[in-house]
Design a protein around this motif. Structure first.
Motif, PDB file in Angstrom:
ATOM      1  N   VAL A  77       5.930  -3.958   9.429  1.00  0.00           N
ATOM      2  CA  VAL A  77       5.737  -2.850   9.532  1.00  0.00           C
ATOM      3  C   VAL A  77       6.532  -1.930   8.803  1.00  0.00           C
ATOM      4  CG1 VAL A  77       6.138  -1.696  12.208  1.00  0.00           C
ATOM      5  CG2 VAL A  77       4.095  -0.725  10.645  1.00  0.00           C
ATOM      6  N   THR A  78       7.767  -2.533   9.614  1.00  0.00           N
ATOM      7  CA  THR A  78       9.292  -1.720   7.988  1.00  0.00           C
ATOM      8  C   THR A  78       8.950  -2.652   7.239  1.00  0.00           C
ATOM      9  OG1 THR A  78      10.029  -1.965  10.837  1.00  0.00           O
ATOM     10  CG2 THR A  78      11.707  -1.802   8.916  1.00  0.00           C
ATOM     11  N   GLY A  80       6.746  -2.961   5.109  1.00  0.00           N
ATOM     12  CA  GLY A  80       5.960  -2.080   4.839  1.00  0.00           C
ATOM     13  C   GLY A  80       6.107  -0.242   4.328  1.00  0.00           C
ATOM     14  N   ALA A  81       7.090   0.634   5.437  1.00  0.00           N
ATOM     15  CA  ALA A  81       7.597   1.192   5.323  1.00  0.00           C
ATOM     16  C   ALA A  81       8.354   1.286   4.009  1.00  0.00           C
ATOM     17  CB  ALA A  81       7.646   1.663   6.828  1.00  0.00           C
ATOM     18  N   LEU A 148      -1.377  -2.310  10.240  1.00  0.00           N
ATOM     19  CA  LEU A 148      -0.002  -2.362   9.690  1.00  0.00           C
ATOM     20  C   LEU A 148       0.398  -1.513   8.364  1.00  0.00           C
ATOM     21  CD1 LEU A 148       1.165  -6.168   9.204  1.00  0.00           C
ATOM     22  CD2 LEU A 148       2.230  -4.967  10.722  1.00  0.00           C
ATOM     23  N   SER A 152       2.705   1.701   8.296  1.00  0.00           N
ATOM     24  CA  SER A 152       3.233   1.261   7.049  1.00  0.00           C
ATOM     25  C   SER A 152       3.228   2.939   6.280  1.00  0.00           C
ATOM     26  CB  SER A 152       3.605   0.332   6.168  1.00  0.00           C
ATOM     27  OG  SER A 152       3.458  -0.519   6.990  1.00  0.00           O
ATOM     28  N   LEU A 155       5.096   5.320   8.329  1.00  0.00           N
ATOM     29  CA  LEU A 155       6.663   5.239   8.623  1.00  0.00           C
ATOM     30  C   LEU A 155       6.600   5.587   6.939  1.00  0.00           C
ATOM     31  CD1 LEU A 155       7.703   4.299  11.171  1.00  0.00           C
ATOM     32  CD2 LEU A 155       7.948   1.768  10.464  1.00  0.00           C
ATOM     33  N   ALA A 156       6.504   5.596   6.439  1.00  0.00           N
ATOM     34  CA  ALA A 156       7.698   5.971   4.696  1.00  0.00           C
ATOM     35  C   ALA A 156       7.766   7.018   5.149  1.00  0.00           C
ATOM     36  CB  ALA A 156       6.592   5.536   3.748  1.00  0.00           C
ATOM     37  N   ALA A 216      12.633   2.931  11.616  1.00  0.00           N
ATOM     38  CA  ALA A 216      11.588   2.763  11.754  1.00  0.00           C
ATOM     39  C   ALA A 216      11.175   1.599  12.653  1.00  0.00           C
ATOM     40  CB  ALA A 216      11.762   1.808  10.193  1.00  0.00           C
ATOM     41  N   PHE A 245      -1.308  -7.235   5.250  1.00  0.00           N
ATOM     42  CA  PHE A 245      -1.173  -5.405   6.351  1.00  0.00           C
ATOM     43  C   PHE A 245      -2.551  -4.543   6.482  1.00  0.00           C
ATOM     44  CE2 PHE A 245       2.372  -5.820   3.299  1.00  0.00           C
ATOM     45  CZ  PHE A 245       3.455  -5.385   4.363  1.00  0.00           C
ATOM     46  N   THR A 251       4.202  -3.558  18.303  1.00  0.00           N
ATOM     47  CA  THR A 251       5.592  -3.381  17.840  1.00  0.00           C
ATOM     48  C   THR A 251       5.892  -3.651  19.022  1.00  0.00           C
ATOM     49  OG1 THR A 251       5.744  -0.682  18.060  1.00  0.00           O
ATOM     50  CG2 THR A 251       5.281  -1.518  15.765  1.00  0.00           C
TER      51      THR A 251
END
Lengths: 298, 256
Positions: A77-78, A80-81, A148, A152, A155-156, A216, A245, A251
């Motif tokens: 996920v990080t 992806g972000a 995800l 993501s 988170l982005a 993140a 994704f 997490t």
């Protein structure tokens, strides 16, 4: 007592007070680490650190406490972000520092700072009502929207202020002489940005990304709300590898937050162990940012 | 002796918003000569110099009237990228890029399309020799340009400027951040460079203007703080028999 002696005394007292304030944060970090570690020790002893880190099965009812799936969830996920957020944040930083006229900067910069102030639960709500339904429109069997990709994307946006602000500062700190030197040789503005300014600002930009990574990795509630929370090792849900994704995930942070209210015994200790792993990951990430920044200065 | 004219300002004025910074300046920059612009701080000599390669375009709110010509063509109508290839600039503070010596010199040629490594190597060597730096750095071309001494950095910047084979080199107080020995080297270099390049230099150092230049322009602000050209002529004449009493007062150190 003379005024000189009294003033020297005050000087010493002030020095001590300031030293204690400065040491307080260090002490707090140490205490948090020690107490989390103490609670995590039973899990590390009984389950084994290696076993926890490499096992993908987390079934507390079965006394199975592998956290690899959650490490993968946090990592993916990080990642992806970063993939979604870094281009956006860098674009913003370059625009604000090199392209935008002053009046636009005066509007855009405060709104970015506002982003940083939005509580993460609100990001979670936004993700649930806007992003999850959007992701659900991607045709793939078993795609529920939660997963995800949605996480993501949330988170982005959450790391955007960190990365954009520090990168903008790094770009602005590039000496004016480089800019003029490049333009005076007949470079266009874009050539100057890509060939001189960005390379010169690189250490600062890298640190901003790494600090964003740290942020993140630690994000909890917004992740719980959109990532689906299934304890599975994320895997592509179609033949396209990118569909990883669309997979649900959990997490490290979410694992602790979701289960800590009812966990007891070794299960509780395993959650503390999850926290310790997270703590160490973030310390590694942040100290690498510090290292990169220092290397940039020299 | 009349020299050919490379650049020319005709009735040129420059404004920052409503403020007039340069007032109707006309002068000719002769080809293959060194022309010095002198005058007290704030007289607009640097601003005037930057008009020749349109560096003032970067400042918001700047407008101009009159013309600056390069080989008879109005520079404001020329493509700015092309203009700056023909009119190079060396700045007050040495500003090598945080790149290797080689990449610093190759920067301009790469921009303008030279990609081939051996072609670039030829240009880099020629330019570093032209800037009297080759012997000091030839074994360390991969070293960062920033690791050189101040005087070497400035000669690297000169090498970087001549690598694109300009017609004119503008120098904005090129030695003011350097020690006397490094300054002397730059001045000697200018004397060599003028064989192939037309040079305009801004300097606050009158002795330097007297030592290196063939022509001298004296600028001074008027009562509205706008920069005016007081006098322009052969350096010897400006420093021995100036026609304006203000020039005489300035060069004899009575103000400024």
């Amino acid at each position: 007592m003379t005024s000189g002696m009294r003033r020297t005394g005050t000087e010493k007292t002030m020095k001590a007070v300031l030293l204690i304030s400065a040491l307080a944060s260090l002490m707090i970090v140490l205490l948090i680490f020690l107490f989390t570690m103490k609670e995590a020790m039973p899990a590390f002893r009984e389950i084994g650190i290696l076993k926890m880190l490499t096992d993908t099965t987390w079934r507390p009812g079965n006394d199975q406490f592998g956290i690899l799936a959650m490490i993968a969830g946090s990592g993916l996920v990080t990642l992806g972000a970063v993939l979604l957020g870094v281009p956006l944040a860098l674009g913003t930083a370059i625009f604000l520092s090199e392209v935008a006229p002053n009046w636009i900067v005066k509007i855009v910069r405060p709104s970015i700072e506002l982003l940083a102030g939005i509580p993460s639960v609100v990001y979670g709500l936004f993700g649930m009502v806007v992003l999850v339904p959007l992701v659900r429109m991607i045709p793939a069997p078993g795609n529920a929207g939660f997963g995800l990709l949605a996480a993501s994307a949330v988170l982005a946006v959450m790391v955007l202020p960190t990365i954009a602000n520090i990168s903008e500062f790094a770009v602005r700190s590039v000496p004016k002489g480089y800019r003029e030197g490049s333009l005076a040789l007949g470079a266009t503005k874009w050539e100057t940005i890509s060939r001189v300014i960005l390379p010169a600002a690189k250490p600062g930009i890298i640190s901003s990304v790494v600090l964003g990574l740290g942020r993140a990795l630690g994000e909890t509630i917004a992740m719980i709300m959109v990532i689906g929370n299934s304890v599975i090792l994320p895997a592509p849900i179609t033949s396209n590898p990118l569909s990883i994704f669309l997979s649900r995930a959990r997490t490290l942070t979410g694992n602790v937050a979701v289960e800590i209210s009812y966990a007891t015994g070794i299960h509780e200790s395993a959650l503390f162990a999850t926290g310790v792993v997270l703590f160490i990951l973030i310390i590694l990430v942040n100290s690498s940012a510090r290292f990169l920044m220092r290397r940039g200065v020299n | 002796m009349t020299a050919e004219i490379r650049m020319r300002a005709v009735d040129y004025s420059l404004f920052y918003g409503d403020f007039k910074a340069l007032n109707s300046i006309s002068l000719d920059i002769p080809t293959y000569r060194i022309s010095a612009f002198i005058g007290p701080s704030g007289c607009g000599k640097s601003t005037f110099l930057r008009s020749f390669n349109r560096m003032n375009d970067l400042i918001p709110g700047v407008t101009t009237s009159g013309k600056v010509l390069l080989d008879g063509n109005d520079v404001s109508k020329e493509d700015v990228v092309n203009l700056r290839r023909k009119v190079g600039m060396v700045f007050q503070r040495p500003n090598p890029f945080p790149k290797s010596i080689f990449d610093n010199v190759a920067y301009g040629p790469r921009l303008h399309g030279t990609k081939n490594r051996s072609d670039l190597a030829v240009i880099v060597e020629r330019s570093l020799k032209g800037a009297a730096l080759w012997d000091e750095v030839k074994d360390d071309l991969g070293k960062s340009g920033m690791s050189l001494s101040g005087g070497q950095q400035q000669r690297l910047c000169i090498a970087r400027a001549i690598a694109v084979e300009p017609e004119v080199i503008l120098m904005d107080e090129p030695a003011s951040a350097l020690d006397p020995v490094a300054t002397l080297k730059i001045e000697e270099l200018m004397n060599v460079l003028k064989k192939n390049y037309t040079i305009a230099i801004v300097t606050h150092n009158m002795q330097q203007a007297a030592r290196v230049s063939d022509y001298t322009a004296f600028l001074l602000t008027d009562e509205n703080r706008a920069g005016n050209l007081i006098e322009f002529g052969p350096t010897k004449q400006i420093f021995t028999t100036p026609s304006d009493s203000r020039t005489e007062d300035y060069i004899s150190g009575r103000f400024g």
